[in-house]
Structures are given as structure tokens and as C-alpha cells.
Motif scaffolding. Structure first.
Motif, PDB file in Angstrom:
ATOM      1  N   SER A 189       9.919  -1.723  15.147  1.00 25.83           N
ATOM      2  CA  SER A 189       8.607  -2.464  15.965  1.00 25.83           C
ATOM      3  C   SER A 189       9.028  -3.591  15.595  1.00 25.83           C
ATOM      4  CB  SER A 189       7.580  -1.161  15.172  1.00 25.83           C
ATOM      5  OG  SER A 189       7.217   0.185  16.205  1.00 25.83           O
ATOM      6  N   ARG A 190       8.879  -4.207  13.911  1.00 27.47           N
ATOM      7  CA  ARG A 190       9.218  -4.706  13.872  1.00 27.47           C
ATOM      8  C   ARG A 190      10.255  -6.071  14.644  1.00 27.47           C
ATOM      9  NH1 ARG A 190       6.481  -9.330  12.100  1.00 27.47           N
ATOM     10  NH2 ARG A 190       7.967 -10.675  10.576  1.00 27.47           N
ATOM     11  N   PHE A 191      11.482  -5.123  14.431  1.00 27.44           N
ATOM     12  CA  PHE A 191      12.856  -5.979  15.520  1.00 27.44           C
ATOM     13  C   PHE A 191      12.849  -6.597  16.277  1.00 27.44           C
ATOM     14  CE2 PHE A 191      16.064  -3.362  12.911  1.00 27.44           C
ATOM     15  CZ  PHE A 191      15.597  -3.987  11.177  1.00 27.44           C
ATOM     16  N   ASP A 192      11.324  -5.647  16.750  1.00 30.35           N
ATOM     17  CA  ASP A 192      10.461  -5.616  18.461  1.00 30.35           C
ATOM     18  C   ASP A 192      10.112  -7.329  18.261  1.00 30.35           C
ATOM     19  OD1 ASP A 192      11.882  -4.194  19.376  1.00 30.35           O
ATOM     20  OD2 ASP A 192      10.345  -2.112  19.939  1.00 30.35           O
ATOM     21  N   GLU A 193       9.285  -7.260  17.078  1.00 27.85           N
ATOM     22  CA  GLU A 193       8.297  -8.810  16.978  1.00 27.85           C
ATOM     23  C   GLU A 193       9.659  -9.614  16.725  1.00 27.85           C
ATOM     24  OE1 GLU A 193       5.648  -7.415  14.014  1.00 27.85           O
ATOM     25  OE2 GLU A 193       4.640  -6.591  15.467  1.00 27.85           O
TER      26      GLU A 193
ATOM     27  N   GLN B 101      -1.561  -0.140  37.965  1.00 23.15           N
ATOM     28  CA  GLN B 101      -0.947  -1.104  38.066  1.00 23.15           C
ATOM     29  C   GLN B 101      -0.271  -1.694  36.637  1.00 23.15           C
ATOM     30  OE1 GLN B 101      -1.944  -3.189  41.250  1.00 23.15           O
ATOM     31  NE2 GLN B 101       0.798  -3.658  41.616  1.00 23.15           N
ATOM     32  N   SER B 102      -1.114  -2.126  36.268  1.00 24.32           N
ATOM     33  CA  SER B 102      -1.376  -2.711  34.696  1.00 24.32           C
ATOM     34  C   SER B 102      -0.842  -1.895  33.978  1.00 24.32           C
ATOM     35  CB  SER B 102      -2.575  -3.628  34.682  1.00 24.32           C
ATOM     36  OG  SER B 102      -2.580  -4.380  33.300  1.00 24.32           O
ATOM     37  N   ARG B 103      -0.894  -1.112  33.339  1.00 20.78           N
ATOM     38  CA  ARG B 103      -0.352  -0.343  32.267  1.00 20.78           C
ATOM     39  C   ARG B 103       1.334   0.177  32.889  1.00 20.78           C
ATOM     40  NH1 ARG B 103      -3.346   5.011  31.331  1.00 20.78           N
ATOM     41  NH2 ARG B 103      -4.886   3.273  30.741  1.00 20.78           N
ATOM     42  N   THR B 104       1.539   0.730  34.112  1.00 27.97           N
ATOM     43  CA  THR B 104       2.542   0.354  34.057  1.00 27.97           C
ATOM     44  C   THR B 104       3.727  -0.895  34.284  1.00 27.97           C
ATOM     45  OG1 THR B 104       2.373   1.977  35.898  1.00 27.97           O
ATOM     46  CG2 THR B 104       4.130   1.556  36.218  1.00 27.97           C
ATOM     47  N   GLU B 105       3.022  -1.820  34.564  1.00 25.13           N
ATOM     48  CA  GLU B 105       3.578  -3.151  34.250  1.00 25.13           C
ATOM     49  C   GLU B 105       3.899  -3.596  32.964  1.00 25.13           C
ATOM     50  OE1 GLU B 105       4.803  -7.431  35.940  1.00 25.13           O
ATOM     51  OE2 GLU B 105       4.400  -5.294  37.197  1.00 25.13           O
ATOM     52  N   ARG B 106       3.113  -3.479  32.585  1.00 26.27           N
ATOM     53  CA  ARG B 106       3.550  -3.497  30.481  1.00 26.27           C
ATOM     54  C   ARG B 106       4.881  -2.634  30.569  1.00 26.27           C
ATOM     55  NH1 ARG B 106      -2.180  -3.557  30.125  1.00 26.27           N
ATOM     56  NH2 ARG B 106      -2.390  -1.393  29.737  1.00 26.27           N
ATOM     57  N   LEU B 107       4.257  -1.229  31.213  1.00 30.71           N
ATOM     58  CA  LEU B 107       5.452  -0.431  29.930  1.00 30.71           C
ATOM     59  C   LEU B 107       7.237  -0.550  31.046  1.00 30.71           C
ATOM     60  CD1 LEU B 107       6.151   2.566  28.666  1.00 30.71           C
ATOM     61  CD2 LEU B 107       5.407   3.970  31.237  1.00 30.71           C
ATOM     62  N   LEU B 108       6.488  -1.415  31.481  1.00 31.48           N
ATOM     63  CA  LEU B 108       8.319  -1.711  33.112  1.00 31.48           C
ATOM     64  C   LEU B 108       8.594  -2.742  31.720  1.00 31.48           C
ATOM     65  CD1 LEU B 108       9.705  -0.413  34.376  1.00 31.48           C
ATOM     66  CD2 LEU B 108       8.889  -2.187  36.387  1.00 31.48           C
ATOM     67  N   LEU B 109       7.264  -3.720  31.366  1.00 36.59           N
ATOM     68  CA  LEU B 109       8.335  -5.182  30.902  1.00 36.59           C
ATOM     69  C   LEU B 109       9.042  -4.449  29.341  1.00 36.59           C
ATOM     70  CD1 LEU B 109       5.966  -7.610  31.948  1.00 36.59           C
ATOM     71  CD2 LEU B 109       8.076  -7.324  33.141  1.00 36.59           C
ATOM     72  N   ASN B 110       7.648  -3.369  29.144  1.00 35.43           N
ATOM     73  CA  ASN B 110       9.254  -2.852  27.412  1.00 35.43           C
ATOM     74  C   ASN B 110      10.612  -2.351  27.783  1.00 35.43           C
ATOM     75  OD1 ASN B 110       6.338  -3.232  26.327  1.00 35.43           O
ATOM     76  ND2 ASN B 110       5.736  -1.383  26.487  1.00 35.43           N
ATOM     77  N   ILE B 111      10.390  -1.562  29.085  1.00 35.86           N
ATOM     78  CA  ILE B 111      11.954  -1.387  29.165  1.00 35.86           C
ATOM     79  C   ILE B 111      12.999  -2.271  29.129  1.00 35.86           C
ATOM     80  CG2 ILE B 111      13.586  -0.145  30.262  1.00 35.86           C
ATOM     81  CD1 ILE B 111      10.694   1.855  30.326  1.00 35.86           C
ATOM     82  N   LEU B 112      12.645  -3.543  30.197  1.00 33.84           N
ATOM     83  CA  LEU B 112      13.372  -4.425  30.860  1.00 33.84           C
ATOM     84  C   LEU B 112      13.263  -5.363  30.990  1.00 33.84           C
ATOM     85  CD1 LEU B 112      13.536  -2.552  34.390  1.00 33.84           C
ATOM     86  CD2 LEU B 112      15.079  -2.173  32.746  1.00 33.84           C
ATOM     87  N   PRO B 113      14.015  -6.275  31.042  1.00 38.81           N
ATOM     88  CA  PRO B 113      13.327  -7.600  31.167  1.00 38.81           C
ATOM     89  C   PRO B 113      12.665  -7.621  32.280  1.00 38.81           C
ATOM     90  CG  PRO B 113      15.780  -7.748  31.207  1.00 38.81           C
ATOM     91  CD  PRO B 113      15.387  -6.576  31.214  1.00 38.81           C
ATOM     92  N   GLU B 114      11.497  -9.345  31.816  1.00 35.10           N
ATOM     93  CA  GLU B 114      10.932  -9.557  33.660  1.00 35.10           C
ATOM     94  C   GLU B 114      11.692  -9.582  34.535  1.00 35.10           C
ATOM     95  OE1 GLU B 114       7.491 -12.719  34.248  1.00 35.10           O
ATOM     96  OE2 GLU B 114       7.866 -12.173  32.662  1.00 35.10           O
TER      97      GLU B 114
END
Length: 436
Positions: free
Chosen positions: A277-281, A213-226
Motif C-alpha cells: 500500500s505504501r509502494f502504491d502511494e 458506478q462510482s465504486r466500479t469506476e474507482r475499482l477499475l482505476l485501481n486495476i487499470l490506467p485511466e
């Protein structure tokens, strides 16, 4: 060949089938375990009776063995657990009383009725609290009735020739108490161990679920705003929101197609991954939302959450951060990477598209304007539309405005962003580049 397990396999597995839930598995295990213990004890009693001589009593444990083993065999063969559960508990309840009645009173039978206690205990473990009550009441009633009859006939009992000798009676009193106590202890111990194992398996599965669930949560937050991710998890409604003012930025890598033509695919991917990745940071450090990458283009937006009243400033600072990093990074300089950036501010529609492979995207005239402005920007430059220029504080420096005819927009005035008097201090807030 049949997939049905053999008799021995079913016996070894206590008749458990793949469709059984954890409770039924435990019930079958316990009841077959009780049957095995009773059969072993009856066999031991049979040997002791034969060794000590009272042949009349030897028939009773032998008959108990036959009944218990036959009932287990019928269950293993036909798999009717409800019938097996009821009949086996019935044998455990009534047989000790019938055996004691055949042997005489409590003393002659060495308290054999104590074995009947296995029935309500087995019912408690295999049926449940409420369902076990009738079995316990039946045991109490039979014990009381047997004791009452022995009390009334105590003075009328005639000592017969074949009565059980007192020494043997005393010995079997001790053996009966020891054996029943041992069986009850082993049953409770097995039940607790099985439940502990089930709990450990459940806790392990729960821990694994939390990790996933935590992994899915992180993946979801990488795709979508919280906030969007939260709405997607808690509701099935279509997610589409209108925003009165959002600042959209596009960053397009100049002549990347020509550069990639002379590189191997892994090298192309590695370079793009390093840059984006740097742009993301940098975007995360400014509190902005990355929307997507489109080939060698990067899209980010500000003003989609309540955290930014002024969305233009962090987007403009991000644009300066990106241009500064590209000019100072050795890898980017070796490949002579440069980006052109366009920024537009205005109303947009934001929402989630798709049900399975969904994406969060923006639509509207502001998005098109920012994309068109990017095409007009020069390598290493940042162009802003008129609304963004008006919203930015005076600490930002701009060159003279330029006018250009944009597709679908006509003549548009744009301002080249040159820098910010606070850019150096603000840039220190950005994270250090990750290695790799």
C-alpha cells in the motif's frame, strides 16, 4: 399449492401482477380506484333516494353499483385489463346519460350526465392523451345531443305525478357537482402522488446506480490506467498497445518466504498489505502505473501515458523513495525487511488480458530484462540497465558498473544506483505514510 393470488389479494392489489411495468400498475390502480369511488357514491345516492322517497330513481344507482362491481370482479378473476379498461370506461360514459334519459331532463335528473365526465378523465389517466380524445368527443356529443333534445321538448314537457320534487333536484345538483369534483380531485391527486413516488424511486435507484458506478469506476482505476479503463468502458476492441520506450521496475522483498514461515497468515497479509500500500502511494505520487504484485514482488512502469516524456527519472526516484521508506519505517525495521530493485528501459507491449477477471500487463524483452536485473541486485540496492543509466540526468549517483551473465541475455552491463543530489527535496513530494 398454486402461486396464483386469491381473489381478495388480487382485489387489494388492484389486479397488479409482477410482470406489469410502472405505467400499467398506475393505470390499474387508478381505474380500480375510480370504480371504488363510483360504487361508494352510488351506494350513498341509493340511501338518499330511499330516504327521500323517489323509488324510480333508486333503481339506477343500484344498477350502476351492480355493473361496476361485476366488471371489477370479471377483471380480477380473468385478468384481462384491456377489456376491463374499455368496458369500465364505457359504463362510466353511457350509464349517466341513460339514467338521465330515464329520469327526464337536466333539471329532473340534477345534471346526472356530469358523471359521464369520469370516462374521458379516466381515459386520459389510463390510456393516454391521444387515446382519450375519442372518449371526450363522445362525452361532448352525448351532452350536446341530450341538451338539444331537452331544449326542443322544453315547452312540451308535462309535469307528471312521479316527477322528482324540486328540492330533491336542487339537492342532487349540489351533490353531483361536489361528488364529481371530489372524485376528479382525488384521481388527479392519486395520479400525481403515484408518479411522484415513482419518480422518487427512480431517483433513488439512479442515485444508487451512480454510487455503484462510482465504486466500479474507482475499482477499475485501481486495476487499470485511466486511459485503458476509458477504452475498456467504451469499446469492446482488444486492448494491446506497443510502446517504443517504457521504464519497468521490479521490487522483490528479500527472504520474505522465510520470514512468513514464522508468522500467522493474518500477520503475513497485514505486513504485505502495509508494504505494498505504501509502494502504491509512492508510485502514485511519482505519476507512475502500478502493474501488479506477484507474491512478494512488486512491478511498476513509467512511460505508459503521455504525461511522462522522461520515464526513467520518476522510476529511479521511486526506487530511492522505497529504499528510504524501508530504512525509516519502524515496522519494516522490526521485521528487517529489505528489497532488491531492478530497472530496465526499452520497448514493451501492454494490454488487457481476459474478459471477466482481466488484468493489465506488460510483455517483452524489457520486462524480462528488468526481472533478471532484480535477481542480480543486492538487498537494499537498485540496479539499472544500460539504457536507463544513459537516460538518467547526471544528478543521479551511480557506483561502478558491473557485468553479469543473465539467463537468455548473455553478458549484461548494469549500474548500481546510489542516490540523487535532489532526492531529499524531491522526496518531500511523496505522500505521508497512511496509518494502520
Amino acid at each position: 399449492m398454486s402461486d396464483r393470488p386469491s381473489f381478495l389479494q388480487s382485489l387489494r392489489n388492484a389486479g397488479i401482477t409482477p410482470g406489469d411495468d410502472e405505467d400499467v400498475r398506475l393505470q390499474k390502480t387508478l381505474l380500480v380506484f375510480i370504480s371504488g369511488l363510483v360504487s361508494v357514491a352510488a351506494g350513498l345516492w341509493l340511501l338518499i333516494y330511499w330516504a327521500m322517497g323517489p323509488q324510480l330513481s333508486a333503481t339506477l344507482p343500484f344498477l350502476l353499483q351492480i355493473l361496476v362491481a361485476l366488471n371489477v370482479g370479471v377483471f380480477i378473476r380473468f385478468g384481462n385489463f384491456n377489456f376491463f379498461r374499455f368496458s369500465q370506461l364505457g359504463i362510466l360514459l353511457f350509464f349517466p346519460f341513460m339514467a338521465q334519459w330515464a329520469m327526464g331532463d337536466f333539471v329532473a335528473a340534477s345534471g346526472l350526465v356530469l358523471w359521464g365526465l369520469l370516462a374521458p378523465i379516466g381515459a386520459l389517466l389510463c390510456l393516454g392523451v391521444r387515446e382519450s380524445m375519442p372518449w371526450f368527443i363522445a362525452y361532448v356529443v352525448l351532452t350536446f345531443a341530450t341538451g338539444a333534445v331537452d331544449y326542443l321538448l322544453a315547452d312540451a314537457v308535462v309535469v307528471v305525478k312521479d316527477a322528482v320534487p324540486r328540492r330533491i333536484s336542487i339537492l342532487f345538483f349540489a351533490l353531483n357537482f361536489i361528488t364529481i369534483s371530489t372524485i376528479v380531485y382525488l384521481l388527479l391527486r392519486l395520479s400525481l402522488l403515484e408518479r411522484l413516488n415513482a419518480r422518487e424511486m427512480l431517483e433513488f435507484a439512479h442515485a444508487r446506480l451512480k454510487v455503484e458506478q462510482s465504486r466500479t469506476e474507482r475499482l477499475l482505476l485501481n486495476i487499470l490506467p485511466e486511459p485503458i479503463a476509458h477504452r475498456l468502458r467504451t469499446s469492446d476492441e482488444t486492448i494491446a498497445d506497443g510502446y517504443a520506450e517504457v521504464t519497468v521496475m521490479f521490487a522483490d522483498i528479500v527472504r520474505f518466504t522465510e520470514l512468513a514461515a514464522h508468522m500467522r497468515p493474518p500477520e503475513v497479509f497485514s505486513l504485505l498489505n502495509r508494504v505494498f500500500s505504501r509502494f502504491d502511494e509512492l508510485a502514485e505520487a511519482r505519476g507512475l502505473e502500478k502493474i501488479k504484485t506477484i507474491g512478494d514482488a512488486y512491478m511498476v512502469a513509467g512511460g505508459l501515458t503521455d504525461g511522462h516524456i522522461d520515464a526513467c527519472t520518476p522510476v529511479a526516484l521511486l526506487a530511492l523513495d522505497i529504499q528510504h521508506w524501508l530504512k525509516t519505517d519502524e515496522e519494516c525495521q522490526r521485521h528487517k525487511l529489505a528489497v532488491r530493485i531492478g530497472i530496465g528501459t526499452g520497448p514493451v507491449i501492454a494490454g488487457v488480458v481476459g474478459k471477466r477477471k482481466f488484468i493489465y500487463d506488460l510483455w517483452g524483452d524489457t520486462v524480462n530484462l528488468a526481472s533478471r536485473i532484480t535477481d542480480e541486485s543486492i538487498p537494499g540496492g537498485v540496479l539499472c540497465d544500460e539504457t536507463t543509466y544513459a537516460r538518467l540526468p547526471r544528478r543521479f549517483q551511480f557506483s561502478d558498473s558491473i557485468d553479469a551473465s543473465l539467463k537468455g541475455k548473455g553478458m549484461v552491463r548494469m549500474w548500481p544506483l546510489q542516490g540523487c543530489s535532489e532526492a531529499t527535496s524531491l522526496r518531500r513530494q511523496a505522500p505521508a505514510p497512511t496509518q494502520g
